[in-house]
Design a protein around this motif. Structure first.
Motif, PDB file in Angstrom:
ATOM      1  N   GLU A  11      12.713   2.168  -1.638  1.00  0.00           N
ATOM      2  CA  GLU A  11      12.068   2.645  -0.554  1.00  0.00           C
ATOM      3  C   GLU A  11      11.438   1.558   0.160  1.00  0.00           C
ATOM      4  OE1 GLU A  11       9.826   6.903  -0.907  1.00  0.00           O
ATOM      5  OE2 GLU A  11       9.554   6.109  -2.841  1.00  0.00           O
ATOM      6  N   GLU A  21       3.973   5.399   2.773  1.00  0.00           N
ATOM      7  CA  GLU A  21       4.302   6.642   2.125  1.00  0.00           C
ATOM      8  C   GLU A  21       5.074   6.476   0.938  1.00  0.00           C
ATOM      9  OE1 GLU A  21       2.258   9.161   3.007  1.00  0.00           O
ATOM     10  OE2 GLU A  21       1.352   7.800   4.307  1.00  0.00           O
ATOM     11  N   ALA A  56       6.586   5.988  -2.824  1.00  0.00           N
ATOM     12  CA  ALA A  56       6.120   6.689  -3.957  1.00  0.00           C
ATOM     13  C   ALA A  56       5.362   5.231  -4.700  1.00  0.00           C
ATOM     14  CB  ALA A  56       7.127   6.993  -4.855  1.00  0.00           C
ATOM     15  N   ARG A  88       1.701   5.024  -3.234  1.00  0.00           N
ATOM     16  CA  ARG A  88       0.904   6.023  -3.755  1.00  0.00           C
ATOM     17  C   ARG A  88       0.294   5.750  -5.093  1.00  0.00           C
ATOM     18  NH1 ARG A  88       4.941   9.176  -0.940  1.00  0.00           N
ATOM     19  NH2 ARG A  88       5.558   9.964  -3.293  1.00  0.00           N
ATOM     20  N   ALA A  89       1.275   5.307  -5.904  1.00  0.00           N
ATOM     21  CA  ALA A  89       0.663   5.116  -7.153  1.00  0.00           C
ATOM     22  C   ALA A  89      -0.352   4.040  -7.186  1.00  0.00           C
ATOM     23  CB  ALA A  89       1.751   4.727  -7.799  1.00  0.00           C
TER      24      ALA A  89
END
Length: 332
Positions: A9, A303, A305, A308-309
């Protein structure tokens, strides 16, 4: 040499950048890159930051270091919390010591930390290199911290719950500020939040060589920035630790640290070594090395993953820090 794989990503966001954004910063193009950054980086106004009445925002001019200009602090806190002192996040922006501003970092800080954690924030507009050389940017940050601690009642903050923090160059400044205020007997921070901090001017780590020419910040850019800040003192054997915290030989008596860095970025090895040195000195540090992350990954892929973590992990650390019981008073 082989390099750690980049998270898929995050790789998409990196590949989407134009060639100029990915080009290293050099002494020859530094002035042009600074002009481009000043013109393109967001600089929200106080009214923008108030977000329709969700935050109280004020730009403050406070006394700077002796003989130097005043320092601008952007003060922000959630509305509706008057009457009780709030913990303070004293924050220094990134930009390699040569770019960035105190306003652009605030929308995310206010949304992610100030509002849910009921934090006050002061963002520091320190002078940039090469127009300002060490120790001027750090002294700006120290002067602002002294003023904030001395005017806690006026600001509505708890002087015993000040967290100093920053990202990249700002993380390096936060680490240096922790050392400086310890040695000068200044305000005692509750903790230090060091996000991919820029700590070592020498450029000798394995990760520095490994990531050359990759990502948005490599050894060429890092060396250019350190030279802009230090001038002829760059790489000197007697450089003080306040200029480059990786030079410190005494890391005792420092506040708990949160240190994060990506596995695929230049600052990886110096940041891991700094956490290890804190542990060896008997200190407390929480270290996160995000697999497949490059420098500034969370800004380019907000955005993803992994981003976010990382956000959730930072917030959990801040929450634990701000809610832990006070340390017991020393015995007789």
């Amino acid at each position: 040499m082989p390099v750690p794989p980049i998270d898929p990503e995050l790789a998409v966001a990196l590949d989407a950048l134009d060639e100029e954004s990915r080009a290293p910063i050099t002494p020859e193009n530094l002035a042009a890159r600074q002009e481009r950054d000043a013109a393109s980086r967001p600089r929200p106004t106080a009214e923008d930051l108030r977000a329709g009445g969700r935050f109280e925002v004020t730009e403050l001019r406070v006394p700077g270091p002796l003989g130097a200009p005043d320092v601008t602090l952007v003060s922000a806190r959630p509305c509706g919390l008057a009457g009780r002192p709030l913990p303070l996040l004293y924050y220094m922006h990134g930009g390699g010591m040569v770019m960035g501003n105190a306003w652009s970092v605030l929308p995310r800080i206010l949304r992610e930390w100030a509002l849910p954690l009921e934090l006050a924030v002061l963002s520091v507009e320190y002078r940039l290199a090469p127009r300002a050389r060490y120790p001027e940017p750090l002294e700006d940050c120290y002067a602002g911290l002294l003023w904030a601690a001395g005017h806690a009642a006026e600001l509505g903050i708890d002087p015993d719950r000040i967290v100093i923090g920053g990202k990249s160059a700002g993380g390096g400044l936060a680490a240096a500020l922790a050392l400086l205020t310890r040695d000068r007997g200044g305000p005692v921070p509750l903790g230090q939040l060091l996000l991919c901090p820029m700590l070592d001017d020498r450029g000798t780590t394995f990760s520095g060589r490994q990531m050359t020419g990759l990502g948005v910040w490599d050894l060429t850019s890092d060396t250019t920035a350190w030279q802009a800040l230090l001038g002829e003192r760059h790489g000197a054997a007697d450089l003080p630790p306040y200029a480059a915290p990786a030079r410190a030989t005494d890391l005792s008596g420092l506040p708990p640290a949160f240190i994060e860095v990506g596995s695929a970025e230049i600052h990886r090895d110096e940041d891991v070594a700094y956490a290890n040195a804190l542990w060896q000195a008997g200190g407390q540090a929480e270290l996160h090395v995000w697999p497949g992350a490059y420098h500034g990954f969370d800004g380019l892929a907000p955005e993803a993953a992994l981003t976010r973590a990382a956000r959730e992990t930072r917030t959990r650390w801040l929450t634990r820090l701000l809610t832990r019981p006070p340390a017991p008073a020393p015995g007789p």
